[in-house]
Design a protein around this motif. Structure first.
Motif, PDB file in Angstrom:
ATOM      1  N   ARG A   4      -1.541  16.348   0.549  1.00  0.00           N
ATOM      2  CA  ARG A   4      -0.521  16.810   1.500  1.00  0.00           C
ATOM      3  C   ARG A   4      -0.567  18.321   1.731  1.00  0.00           C
ATOM      4  O   ARG A   4      -0.588  18.789   2.874  1.00  0.00           O
ATOM      5  CB  ARG A   4       0.863  16.382   1.034  1.00  0.00           C
ATOM      6  N   GLN A  56      -3.632   4.568   8.408  1.00  0.00           N
ATOM      7  CA  GLN A  56      -2.388   5.065   8.994  1.00  0.00           C
ATOM      8  C   GLN A  56      -1.703   6.129   8.139  1.00  0.00           C
ATOM      9  O   GLN A  56      -1.052   7.023   8.689  1.00  0.00           O
ATOM     10  CB  GLN A  56      -1.432   3.936   9.339  1.00  0.00           C
ATOM     11  N   THR A  58      -4.412   5.037   0.881  1.00  0.00           N
ATOM     12  CA  THR A  58      -3.018   4.632   0.723  1.00  0.00           C
ATOM     13  C   THR A  58      -2.154   5.865   0.479  1.00  0.00           C
ATOM     14  O   THR A  58      -2.621   6.860  -0.074  1.00  0.00           O
ATOM     15  CB  THR A  58      -2.847   3.670  -0.466  1.00  0.00           C
ATOM     16  N   PRO A  59      -0.906   5.786   0.920  1.00  0.00           N
ATOM     17  CA  PRO A  59      -0.022   6.941   0.747  1.00  0.00           C
ATOM     18  C   PRO A  59       0.019   7.434  -0.701  1.00  0.00           C
ATOM     19  O   PRO A  59       0.116   8.627  -0.963  1.00  0.00           O
ATOM     20  CB  PRO A  59       1.338   6.394   1.181  1.00  0.00           C
ATOM     21  N   ARG A  60      -0.119   6.493  -1.645  1.00  0.00           N
ATOM     22  CA  ARG A  60      -0.053   6.911  -3.059  1.00  0.00           C
ATOM     23  C   ARG A  60      -1.207   7.861  -3.387  1.00  0.00           C
ATOM     24  O   ARG A  60      -1.014   8.878  -4.040  1.00  0.00           O
ATOM     25  CB  ARG A  60      -0.007   5.655  -3.931  1.00  0.00           C
ATOM     26  N   ALA A  78      -3.880  -4.459   9.405  1.00  0.00           N
ATOM     27  CA  ALA A  78      -3.149  -3.277   9.881  1.00  0.00           C
ATOM     28  C   ALA A  78      -3.958  -2.026   9.541  1.00  0.00           C
ATOM     29  O   ALA A  78      -4.596  -1.946   8.492  1.00  0.00           O
ATOM     30  CB  ALA A  78      -1.781  -3.205   9.218  1.00  0.00           C
ATOM     31  N   CYS A  79      -3.922  -1.055  10.440  1.00  0.00           N
ATOM     32  CA  CYS A  79      -4.706   0.171  10.287  1.00  0.00           C
ATOM     33  C   CYS A  79      -4.671   0.692   8.852  1.00  0.00           C
ATOM     34  O   CYS A  79      -3.609   1.044   8.335  1.00  0.00           O
ATOM     35  CB  CYS A  79      -4.158   1.249  11.227  1.00  0.00           C
ATOM     36  N   VAL A 117       9.249  -4.893   9.085  1.00  0.00           N
ATOM     37  CA  VAL A 117       8.505  -3.684   9.459  1.00  0.00           C
ATOM     38  C   VAL A 117       7.364  -3.369   8.487  1.00  0.00           C
ATOM     39  O   VAL A 117       6.619  -2.415   8.709  1.00  0.00           O
ATOM     40  CB  VAL A 117       9.420  -2.444   9.585  1.00  0.00           C
ATOM     41  N   TYR A 168       4.179   4.552  -6.101  1.00  0.00           N
ATOM     42  CA  TYR A 168       4.194   4.353  -4.659  1.00  0.00           C
ATOM     43  C   TYR A 168       4.143   2.868  -4.281  1.00  0.00           C
ATOM     44  O   TYR A 168       3.601   2.516  -3.232  1.00  0.00           O
ATOM     45  CB  TYR A 168       3.029   5.065  -3.980  1.00  0.00           C
ATOM     46  N   GLN A 189       7.647   1.902   4.923  1.00  0.00           N
ATOM     47  CA  GLN A 189       8.423   1.573   6.120  1.00  0.00           C
ATOM     48  C   GLN A 189       9.713   0.858   5.736  1.00  0.00           C
ATOM     49  O   GLN A 189      10.753   1.043   6.368  1.00  0.00           O
ATOM     50  CB  GLN A 189       7.607   0.665   7.055  1.00  0.00           C
ATOM     51  N   ASN A 198       5.948   7.063  15.439  1.00  0.00           N
ATOM     52  CA  ASN A 198       5.994   5.664  15.887  1.00  0.00           C
ATOM     53  C   ASN A 198       6.215   5.566  17.391  1.00  0.00           C
ATOM     54  O   ASN A 198       5.617   4.727  18.060  1.00  0.00           O
ATOM     55  CB  ASN A 198       7.118   4.907  15.166  1.00  0.00           C
ATOM     56  N   LYS A 220      -0.794   9.700   9.745  1.00  0.00           N
ATOM     57  CA  LYS A 220       0.581  10.208   9.757  1.00  0.00           C
ATOM     58  C   LYS A 220       0.674  11.575   9.086  1.00  0.00           C
ATOM     59  O   LYS A 220       1.432  12.435   9.517  1.00  0.00           O
ATOM     60  CB  LYS A 220       1.510   9.210   9.041  1.00  0.00           C
ATOM     61  N   GLY A 252      -1.015  11.543  -1.534  1.00  0.00           N
ATOM     62  CA  GLY A 252      -0.023  12.535  -1.945  1.00  0.00           C
ATOM     63  C   GLY A 252      -0.644  13.869  -2.327  1.00  0.00           C
ATOM     64  O   GLY A 252      -0.158  14.932  -1.939  1.00  0.00           O
ATOM     65  N   ARG A 274     -11.140  -4.126   1.531  1.00  0.00           N
ATOM     66  CA  ARG A 274     -10.116  -3.152   1.880  1.00  0.00           C
ATOM     67  C   ARG A 274      -9.711  -2.333   0.651  1.00  0.00           C
ATOM     68  O   ARG A 274      -9.556  -1.129   0.719  1.00  0.00           O
ATOM     69  CB  ARG A 274      -8.912  -3.869   2.480  1.00  0.00           C
ATOM     70  N   LYS A 275      -9.593  -3.017  -0.476  1.00  0.00           N
ATOM     71  CA  LYS A 275      -9.240  -2.304  -1.721  1.00  0.00           C
ATOM     72  C   LYS A 275     -10.336  -1.309  -2.086  1.00  0.00           C
ATOM     73  O   LYS A 275     -10.075  -0.178  -2.478  1.00  0.00           O
ATOM     74  CB  LYS A 275      -9.087  -3.306  -2.871  1.00  0.00           C
ATOM     75  N   SER A 301      10.027   0.963  14.062  1.00  0.00           N
ATOM     76  CA  SER A 301       9.061   0.806  12.958  1.00  0.00           C
ATOM     77  C   SER A 301       8.198  -0.436  13.079  1.00  0.00           C
ATOM     78  O   SER A 301       7.178  -0.547  12.399  1.00  0.00           O
ATOM     79  CB  SER A 301       9.778   0.718  11.614  1.00  0.00           C
ATOM     80  N   GLU A 312       0.822  -1.217   0.000  1.00  0.00           N
ATOM     81  CA  GLU A 312       0.000   0.000   0.000  1.00  0.00           C
ATOM     82  C   GLU A 312       0.852   1.261   0.000  1.00  0.00           C
ATOM     83  O   GLU A 312       0.334   2.362   0.103  1.00  0.00           O
ATOM     84  CB  GLU A 312      -0.943  -0.010   1.215  1.00  0.00           C
ATOM     85  N   GLY A 313       2.154   1.083  -0.053  1.00  0.00           N
ATOM     86  CA  GLY A 313       3.038   2.253  -0.162  1.00  0.00           C
ATOM     87  C   GLY A 313       3.333   2.964   1.151  1.00  0.00           C
ATOM     88  O   GLY A 313       3.610   4.160   1.152  1.00  0.00           O
TER      89      GLY A 313
END
Lengths: 64, 395
Positions: B108, B345, B100-102, B341-342, A54, A30, A15, B270, B349, B105, B92-93, B330, A11-12
């Motif tokens: 931001r 996140q 997702t971070p992608r 996993a969250c 991680v 990403y 870490q 973290n 962040k 972006g 989830r998808k 980490s 998911e990018g």
């Protein structure tokens, strides 16, 4: 040794790149990639394993 | 099942909530799997065991709910949280792709701007209760827009989110009020789905699109709408408030962060989430006879998974109670681990970095300015009041 990233699972979160930038990078989309992978030199094993460890979504596989 | 060591004290009593860490330590020392007398099922509290349970989502399943009471496990059916592979990955998808971070972006700059606005207002006041002024203000300025929730519901969001999370805790005197708020939230989500009252181009609207495309039904649509809502406010405001409390108490760590906000922000986040883990614990159910660390666990057993205990396990962490933003952290489990996993996140962040980064650039130190009040909540560790004075940096 062989290190692969499950591109579907990644998911990018980056870490792996944070802890092991010599082994991992993010591509333009990403998604994590293994630098000069999937076969990488043995001396990078600890870093590769740390990156896999991680990954919050368990997307990285390190094999012999 | 073999005789397990027993923890007689209730991990969720008001006293334990105020200072759970000695109890967690005792639980870890009792063994890898410990029977919780009050809850009537076992739990794992050591780092390695928590990771291995979370890492094996087919043996330790979520489909029978991941919360701490039967009612909440029934109410959360159909959520991503309470689903198993392979369905879980599809859900989830579907809803988390924007998280997702992608995808984040593009957000931001906007989140950074909101962080600056929050800090501008706090600095102007000089002395603030950091919970409403900063910790709540940040996610409240980001999350509702992100989900596409209309303006009308915003005054209720915090109460609903709190109730929604607390309703998942072991049953206590706090439960009736929490369930009431959770039910209101559920009804409101149902109303949003029925009236299509969600802004386009948002996570909430993605879920509506999936309904219209026939990928999910209406009941699941409502469940998914809630999936990302409750946790998105409570946990982020907890992390920001806990960070400000920790940096008030550890000015040396604040100086360190200020020396390199960009470089140290990820490990600072973290470390805050490791030491003062916002979300204490979920549960799983064993889908077959198995073992954890050599201890047999029978099929059907519900198992508590204590993130905040694992994050202070002396078997994993040197000096686990110390706040050290430069440590290698980490692999903490404050955001869970593995399949579940969250999912939020990346957004958490982003919000954390926006507001804490702005504070790091503009505030020399935080000084205590009154009595702190810890929230008494079964699952979330946060402050409800945190008066501080912001000492501006000399520019």
């Amino acid at each position: 040794m062989r290190v692969t990233v499950d591109r579907d699972r990644c998911e990018g979160h980056a870490q792996c790149v944070a802890v092991a930038p010599d082994v991992y990078d993010l591509d333009a989309g990403y998604v994590a990639v293994v630098r000069n992978g999937p076969e990488i030199p043995e001396h990078l094993r600890p870093l590769a394993a740390l990156g896999a460890d991680v990954c919050p979504v368990m997307a990285i596989l390190v094999e012999d | 099942m073999a005789e397990l060591p027993v923890l007689e004290e209730d991990l969720f009593s008001d006293d334990a909530i105020a200072d759970p860490f000695p109890l967690y330590r005792r639980l870890r020392d009792l063994g890898p799997v410990v029977h919780l007398q009050t809850q009537g099922f076992p739990a794992v509290g050591r780092f390695a065991d928590v990771r291995s349970v979370l890492g094996d989502a087919s043996t330790f399943v979520s489909g029978q709910g991941v919360l701490w009471n039967d009612v909440a496990n029934e109410l959360t059916r159909g959520t991503t949280l309470a689903s198993d592979p392979p369905e879980h990955a599809q859900l989830r998808k579907l809803v988390a792709s924007r998280l997702t971070p992608r995808s984040l972006g593009v957000l931001r700059d906007e989140v950074d701007r909101k962080g600056r606005a929050v800090v501008d207002a706090a600095l102007e006041a000089g002395e603030v209760d950091a919970v409403p002024a900063i910790a709540e203000a940040m996610p409240l300025s980001v999350v509702p827009d992100f989900l596409g929730f209309p303006e009308e519901c915003r005054p209720h969001l915090l109460r609903w989110a709190r109730g929604g999370v607390e309703a998942g805790a072991p049953v206590s005197a706090r439960s009736p009020q929490a369930v009431e708020a959770a039910v209101e939230l559920g009804q409101y989500a149902g109303h949003l789905v029925a009236t299509r009252g969600i802004a386009e181009g948002t996570l909430g609207h993605d879920v509506l699109d999936a309904l219209d495309a026939g990928v999910i039904d209406e009941q699941r649509c409502t469940a998914l709408m809630l999936d990302y809502f409750g946790p998105s406010l409570e946990t982020t405001l907890s992390a920001i408030g806990n960070a400000i409390a920790l940096f008030t108490d550890h000015p040396d760590q604040w100086d360190l962060l200020r020396s390199d906000p960009e470089g140290l922000m990820a490990s600072a986040f973290n470390e805050v989430v490791r030491l003062e883990t916002p979300f204490r614990a979920f549960t799983r159910v064993a889908s077959r006879d198995t073992e954890i660390d050599g201890v047999p666990v029978a099929v059907g057993t519900r198992i508590g998974v204590l993130f905040s205990s694992a994050n202070r396990d002396e078997r994993r962490w040197d000096d686990p109670d110390a706040f050290d933003i430069a440590r290698r952290n980490s692999d903490h489990v404050g955001l869970g681990y593995g399949e579940h996993a969250c999912a939020g996140q990346g957004l958490a962040k982003l919000e954390f970095a926006a507001v804490m980064g702005e504070l790091a650039r503009r505030v020399e130190r935080f000084e205590p300015a009154g009595e702190r009040v810890l929230t008494v909540s079964g699952l979330v560790r946060s402050y409800s009041s945190l008066p501080v004075r912001l000492v501006p940096a000399r520019s």
